[in-house]
Design a protein around this motif. Sequence first.
Motif, PDB file in Angstrom:
ATOM      1  N   SER A   7      16.736  58.600  47.564  1.00 30.74           N
ATOM      2  CA  SER A   7      16.213  58.041  48.802  1.00 30.74           C
ATOM      3  C   SER A   7      15.842  56.575  48.598  1.00 30.74           C
ATOM      4  O   SER A   7      15.302  56.197  47.549  1.00 30.74           O
ATOM      5  N   VAL A   8      16.165  55.754  49.595  1.00 30.78           N
ATOM      6  CA  VAL A   8      15.783  54.339  49.556  1.00 30.78           C
ATOM      7  C   VAL A   8      14.649  54.058  50.534  1.00 30.78           C
ATOM      8  O   VAL A   8      14.381  52.905  50.867  1.00 30.78           O
ATOM      9  N   SER A   9      13.983  55.092  50.983  1.00 28.14           N
ATOM     10  CA  SER A   9      12.968  54.946  52.029  1.00 28.14           C
ATOM     11  C   SER A   9      11.744  54.167  51.575  1.00 28.14           C
ATOM     12  O   SER A   9      10.971  53.697  52.406  1.00 28.14           O
ATOM     13  N   THR A  10      11.554  54.015  50.269  1.00 29.12           N
ATOM     14  CA  THR A  10      10.411  53.238  49.769  1.00 29.12           C
ATOM     15  C   THR A  10      10.866  51.917  49.156  1.00 29.12           C
ATOM     16  O   THR A  10      10.078  51.242  48.483  1.00 29.12           O
ATOM     17  N   SER A  11      12.100  51.537  49.418  1.00 31.23           N
ATOM     18  CA  SER A  11      12.696  50.348  48.809  1.00 31.23           C
ATOM     19  C   SER A  11      13.046  49.296  49.849  1.00 31.23           C
ATOM     20  O   SER A  11      13.527  49.623  50.936  1.00 31.23           O
ATOM     21  N   ALA A  12      12.854  48.040  49.479  1.00 32.26           N
ATOM     22  CA  ALA A  12      13.385  46.960  50.297  1.00 32.26           C
ATOM     23  C   ALA A  12      14.901  46.936  50.166  1.00 32.26           C
ATOM     24  O   ALA A  12      15.446  47.295  49.121  1.00 32.26           O
ATOM     25  N   MET A  13      15.551  46.506  51.244  1.00 31.54           N
ATOM     26  CA  MET A  13      16.994  46.408  51.213  1.00 31.54           C
ATOM     27  C   MET A  13      17.420  45.060  51.783  1.00 31.54           C
ATOM     28  O   MET A  13      16.684  44.444  52.543  1.00 31.54           O
ATOM     29  N   GLY A  14      18.585  44.630  51.361  1.00 31.86           N
ATOM     30  CA  GLY A  14      19.029  43.328  51.808  1.00 31.86           C
ATOM     31  C   GLY A  14      20.522  43.263  52.032  1.00 31.86           C
ATOM     32  O   GLY A  14      21.276  44.100  51.531  1.00 31.86           O
ATOM     33  N   TRP A  15      20.908  42.256  52.793  1.00 29.66           N
ATOM     34  CA  TRP A  15      22.313  41.905  52.983  1.00 29.66           C
ATOM     35  C   TRP A  15      22.526  40.514  52.409  1.00 29.66           C
ATOM     36  O   TRP A  15      21.761  39.590  52.697  1.00 29.66           O
ATOM     37  N   PHE A  16      23.565  40.386  51.631  1.00 30.79           N
ATOM     38  CA  PHE A  16      23.960  39.115  51.051  1.00 30.79           C
ATOM     39  C   PHE A  16      25.424  38.869  51.409  1.00 30.79           C
ATOM     40  O   PHE A  16      26.131  39.798  51.801  1.00 30.79           O
ATOM     41  N   ARG A  17      25.855  37.639  51.259  1.00 27.75           N
ATOM     42  CA  ARG A  17      27.267  37.347  51.504  1.00 27.75           C
ATOM     43  C   ARG A  17      27.763  36.310  50.510  1.00 27.75           C
ATOM     44  O   ARG A  17      26.985  35.517  49.972  1.00 27.75           O
ATOM     45  N   GLN A  18      29.057  36.361  50.281  1.00 35.03           N
ATOM     46  CA  GLN A  18      29.669  35.420  49.355  1.00 35.03           C
ATOM     47  C   GLN A  18      31.005  34.969  49.923  1.00 35.03           C
ATOM     48  O   GLN A  18      31.906  35.789  50.129  1.00 35.03           O
ATOM     49  N   ALA A  19      31.095  33.698  50.176  1.00 35.25           N
ATOM     50  CA  ALA A  19      32.336  33.095  50.635  1.00 35.25           C
ATOM     51  C   ALA A  19      33.119  32.586  49.426  1.00 35.25           C
ATOM     52  O   ALA A  19      32.533  32.336  48.358  1.00 35.25           O
ATOM     53  N   PRO A  20      34.427  32.422  49.565  1.00 35.07           N
ATOM     54  CA  PRO A  20      35.242  31.951  48.428  1.00 35.07           C
ATOM     55  C   PRO A  20      34.717  30.628  47.875  1.00 35.07           C
ATOM     56  O   PRO A  20      34.468  29.683  48.616  1.00 35.07           O
ATOM     57  N   GLY A  21      34.532  30.603  46.562  1.00 36.27           N
ATOM     58  CA  GLY A  21      34.084  29.384  45.908  1.00 36.27           C
ATOM     59  C   GLY A  21      32.613  29.081  46.036  1.00 36.27           C
ATOM     60  O   GLY A  21      32.153  28.029  45.587  1.00 36.27           O
ATOM     61  N   LYS A  22      31.866  29.991  46.632  1.00 31.84           N
ATOM     62  CA  LYS A  22      30.434  29.764  46.824  1.00 31.84           C
ATOM     63  C   LYS A  22      29.623  30.856  46.140  1.00 31.84           C
ATOM     64  O   LYS A  22      30.133  31.926  45.824  1.00 31.84           O
TER      65      LYS A  22
END
Length: 130
Positions: free
Chosen positions: A28-43
């Motif tokens: 369960s992740v109910s007690t965890s922070a969650m995030g979205w990240f992104r990666q563009a080419p070359g970055k």
Amino acid sequence: QVQLVESGGGLVRTGDSLRLSCVASGRSVSTSAMGWFRQAPGKDRESVAAISWDGSIPYYADPVKGRFTISRDNAKNTVYLQMNSLKPEDTAIYYCAVRRAPHWYSAYGDGPHKDDFDSWGQGTQVTVSS
């Protein structure tokens, strides 16, 4: 060990919307922070949005404020990223991540940091055409 699987990416036009989903399994992740990240080419991989364990404290990177919304459903072990008014500069691989802490605050400073997150999904491609 938690496994994360993202879905919902695709090829869209400027101004369109997409909703990304990330389903966690293994624990369960109910007690965890969650995030979205992104990666563009070359970055470098950059933070996009994050949410505290109970959904009460969201974070948004400046480029997406007012356009993206992060939410979670702990009963479904799932976090979402609603992306509206998409722009070509949003094109990237989007990754979901979970942290073994209830909040996304980072000792690195402003906003969540990728090094604070413990498990990652495989990513989903978002491409926005002009």
